[in-house]
Design a protein around this motif. Structure first.
Motif, PDB file in Angstrom:
ATOM      1  N   MET A   1       0.845  -1.185   0.000  1.00 30.91           N
ATOM      2  CA  MET A   1       0.000   0.000   0.000  1.00 30.91           C
ATOM      3  C   MET A   1       0.887   1.244   0.000  1.00 30.91           C
ATOM      4  SD  MET A   1      -3.073   1.060   2.617  1.00 30.91           S
ATOM      5  CE  MET A   1      -1.946   1.431   3.965  1.00 30.91           C
ATOM      6  N   THR A   2       0.578   2.214  -0.836  1.00 34.84           N
ATOM      7  CA  THR A   2       1.384   3.423  -0.901  1.00 34.84           C
ATOM      8  C   THR A   2       1.114   4.300   0.316  1.00 34.84           C
ATOM      9  OG1 THR A   2      -0.320   4.546  -2.173  1.00 34.84           O
ATOM     10  CG2 THR A   2       1.399   3.397  -3.410  1.00 34.84           C
ATOM     11  N   MET A   3       2.151   4.981   0.769  1.00 34.71           N
ATOM     12  CA  MET A   3       2.015   5.887   1.910  1.00 34.71           C
ATOM     13  C   MET A   3       1.347   7.185   1.467  1.00 34.71           C
ATOM     14  SD  MET A   3       3.198   4.405   4.575  1.00 34.71           S
ATOM     15  CE  MET A   3       3.510   5.788   5.682  1.00 34.71           C
ATOM     16  N   PRO A   4       0.470   7.735   2.299  1.00 35.76           N
ATOM     17  CA  PRO A   4      -0.157   9.016   1.943  1.00 35.76           C
ATOM     18  C   PRO A   4       0.879  10.139   1.906  1.00 35.76           C
ATOM     19  CG  PRO A   4      -0.665   8.429   4.209  1.00 35.76           C
ATOM     20  CD  PRO A   4       0.021   7.225   3.597  1.00 35.76           C
ATOM     21  N   PHE A   5       0.630  11.090   1.019  1.00 31.17           N
ATOM     22  CA  PHE A   5       1.532  12.235   0.900  1.00 31.17           C
ATOM     23  C   PHE A   5       1.464  13.072   2.170  1.00 31.17           C
ATOM     24  CE2 PHE A   5       2.351  16.628  -0.537  1.00 31.17           C
ATOM     25  CZ  PHE A   5       3.656  16.450  -0.967  1.00 31.17           C
ATOM     26  N   TYR A   6       2.619  13.409   2.735  1.00 36.79           N
ATOM     27  CA  TYR A   6       2.645  14.147   4.004  1.00 36.79           C
ATOM     28  C   TYR A   6       3.492  15.412   3.864  1.00 36.79           C
ATOM     29  CZ  TYR A   6       3.759  15.467   8.799  1.00 36.79           C
ATOM     30  OH  TYR A   6       3.922  16.167   9.960  1.00 36.79           O
ATOM     31  N   VAL A   7       2.941  16.516   4.363  1.00 40.94           N
ATOM     32  CA  VAL A   7       3.681  17.768   4.475  1.00 40.94           C
ATOM     33  C   VAL A   7       3.526  18.266   5.899  1.00 40.94           C
ATOM     34  CG1 VAL A   7       3.936  20.128   3.630  1.00 40.94           C
ATOM     35  CG2 VAL A   7       3.209  18.323   2.060  1.00 40.94           C
ATOM     36  N   SER A   8       4.613  18.642   6.519  1.00 40.34           N
ATOM     37  CA  SER A   8       4.562  19.079   7.915  1.00 40.34           C
ATOM     38  C   SER A   8       3.744  20.355   8.045  1.00 40.34           C
ATOM     39  CB  SER A   8       5.972  19.313   8.451  1.00 40.34           C
ATOM     40  OG  SER A   8       6.556  20.435   7.817  1.00 40.34           O
ATOM     41  N   PRO A   9       3.055  20.558   9.175  1.00 45.11           N
ATOM     42  CA  PRO A   9       2.297  21.801   9.383  1.00 45.11           C
ATOM     43  C   PRO A   9       3.165  23.052   9.259  1.00 45.11           C
ATOM     44  CG  PRO A   9       1.711  20.164  11.038  1.00 45.11           C
ATOM     45  CD  PRO A   9       2.875  19.606  10.274  1.00 45.11           C
ATOM     46  N   GLU A  10       4.417  22.961   9.714  1.00 43.00           N
ATOM     47  CA  GLU A  10       5.308  24.113   9.615  1.00 43.00           C
ATOM     48  C   GLU A  10       5.556  24.505   8.170  1.00 43.00           C
ATOM     49  OE1 GLU A  10       5.905  21.382  11.310  1.00 43.00           O
ATOM     50  OE2 GLU A  10       6.160  21.964  13.422  1.00 43.00           O
ATOM     51  N   GLN A  11       5.726  23.501   7.298  1.00 37.74           N
ATOM     52  CA  GLN A  11       5.973  23.778   5.879  1.00 37.74           C
ATOM     53  C   GLN A  11       4.718  24.352   5.218  1.00 37.74           C
ATOM     54  OE1 GLN A  11       9.002  23.497   4.346  1.00 37.74           O
ATOM     55  NE2 GLN A  11       7.976  24.615   2.697  1.00 37.74           N
ATOM     56  N   VAL A  12       3.555  23.846   5.595  1.00 34.48           N
ATOM     57  CA  VAL A  12       2.301  24.364   5.041  1.00 34.48           C
ATOM     58  C   VAL A  12       2.139  25.839   5.396  1.00 34.48           C
ATOM     59  CG1 VAL A  12      -0.219  24.223   5.164  1.00 34.48           C
ATOM     60  CG2 VAL A  12       1.141  22.136   5.027  1.00 34.48           C
ATOM     61  N   MET A  13       2.370  26.180   6.651  1.00 26.19           N
ATOM     62  CA  MET A  13       2.234  27.570   7.090  1.00 26.19           C
ATOM     63  C   MET A  13       3.249  28.470   6.390  1.00 26.19           C
ATOM     64  SD  MET A  13      -0.322  27.721   9.189  1.00 26.19           S
ATOM     65  CE  MET A  13      -1.089  26.433   8.216  1.00 26.19           C
ATOM     66  N   LYS A  14       4.476  27.969   6.242  1.00 27.75           N
ATOM     67  CA  LYS A  14       5.513  28.757   5.566  1.00 27.75           C
ATOM     68  C   LYS A  14       5.132  29.003   4.112  1.00 27.75           C
ATOM     69  CE  LYS A  14      10.453  28.830   4.457  1.00 27.75           C
ATOM     70  NZ  LYS A  14      10.234  29.126   3.024  1.00 27.75           N
ATOM     71  N   ASP A  15       4.646  27.967   3.433  1.00 30.70           N
ATOM     72  CA  ASP A  15       4.267  28.121   2.027  1.00 30.70           C
ATOM     73  C   ASP A  15       3.115  29.120   1.879  1.00 30.70           C
ATOM     74  OD1 ASP A  15       6.200  26.328   1.327  1.00 30.70           O
ATOM     75  OD2 ASP A  15       4.831  24.619   1.064  1.00 30.70           O
ATOM     76  N   ARG A  16       2.151  29.054   2.776  1.00 31.06           N
ATOM     77  CA  ARG A  16       1.033  29.992   2.715  1.00 31.06           C
ATOM     78  C   ARG A  16       1.502  31.421   2.957  1.00 31.06           C
ATOM     79  NH1 ARG A  16      -3.555  26.620   6.167  1.00 31.06           N
ATOM     80  NH2 ARG A  16      -3.976  25.061   4.555  1.00 31.06           N
ATOM     81  N   ALA A  17       2.393  31.598   3.931  1.00 32.34           N
ATOM     82  CA  ALA A  17       2.902  32.935   4.229  1.00 32.34           C
ATOM     83  C   ALA A  17       3.690  33.490   3.048  1.00 32.34           C
ATOM     84  CB  ALA A  17       3.779  32.894   5.485  1.00 32.34           C
ATOM     85  N   ASP A  18       4.542  32.663   2.439  1.00 37.64           N
ATOM     86  CA  ASP A  18       5.312  33.107   1.271  1.00 37.64           C
ATOM     87  C   ASP A  18       4.387  33.498   0.128  1.00 37.64           C
ATOM     88  OD1 ASP A  18       7.642  32.665   2.641  1.00 37.64           O
ATOM     89  OD2 ASP A  18       8.060  30.718   1.712  1.00 37.64           O
TER      90      ASP A  18
END
Length: 227
Positions: A1-18
């Motif tokens: 079974m393939t692992m679900p795609f994961y992005v850390s909350p810190e990276q999500v917040m940084k990307d949104r801020a940028d």
């Protein structure tokens, strides 16, 4: 079974801020300055019909930079909030602080839970009976509220313009001097201040009975910039 795609909350917040900061930086700057006779708001805006600066209530102004449709929606929500609170309680209960807190909650909620953050920075300003009673609240795209004193800059090349204002701004300026200072620092350099047709200017007049908000435009603005 393939692992679900994961992005850390810190990276999500940084990307949104940028993402939000890049959208805001593409816009033209706006300045608010406290003067002896009120609060002056100066924006680079060549449009004659799409306003960045508006009145929200008797002694309160709203200004925004970034995506026009997003800060226009926030402005309309603020007007409705102020009208409802003033009607249900009293006009004195409508303050810049309460509006800034409401905007901060809205922007913070969108930034945290929505896929795309708002690409806006907004200003809520209230003129007091004395200069010590003036209030400038600068609300960022993520809901952060900054209580400013003297002056503040939104959007565009905010950091560079703020540095110029730090060296040139003096408390107790007249309204006309504050308008000229704003036009000068928004220009390409000190020798090329922005022309009247490139500016949107509004004043919250201290001591006004009823509505304190007025626009400075046309021949009046030309006379002020000419000194």
């Amino acid at each position: 079974m393939t692992m679900p795609f994961y992005v850390s909350p810190e990276q999500v917040m940084k990307d949104r801020a940028d993402y939000a900061r890049k959208g805001i930086a593409r816009g033209r700057s706006l300045i608010a300055l406290e003067a002896a006779d009120g609060i002056v708001i100066v924006a680079e805006n060549p449009s004659r019909t799409l306003f960045k600066i508006s009145e929200i209530y008797d002694h309160i102004a709203f200004a925004g930079v970034g995506k026009y449709n997003e800060f226009e929606m926030l402005k309309i929500a603020g007007v409705r909030h102020a009208d409802l609170k003033g009607y249900a309680y009293s006009r004195e209960d409508v303050t810049a602080r309460s509006l800034a807190n409401a905007y901060a909650q809205t922007l913070g909620q969108v930034f945290t839970h929505e896929m795309k953050p708002y690409e806006v920075e907004i200003l809520v300003a209230q003129v007091g009976d004395t200069p010590q009673g003036d209030e400038l609240f600068h609300i960022l795209y993520d809901g952060t509220v900054q209580d400013e004193e003297g002056h503040t800059v939104l959007g565009g090349q905010a950091e560079a313009i703020a540095q110029m204002l730090d060296t040139r701004y003096q408390s107790g300026l007249s309204v006309d001097d504050a308008i000229r200072l704003g036009a000068s620092v928004l220009g390409k350099n000190d020798t090329q201040p922005l022309a009247p047709d490139q500016l949107e200017v509004a004043v919250l007049q201290r001591g006004a009975t009823g509505r304190a908000f007025r626009r400075v435009k046309g021949d009046e603005l030309s006379r002020v910039l000419a000194g």
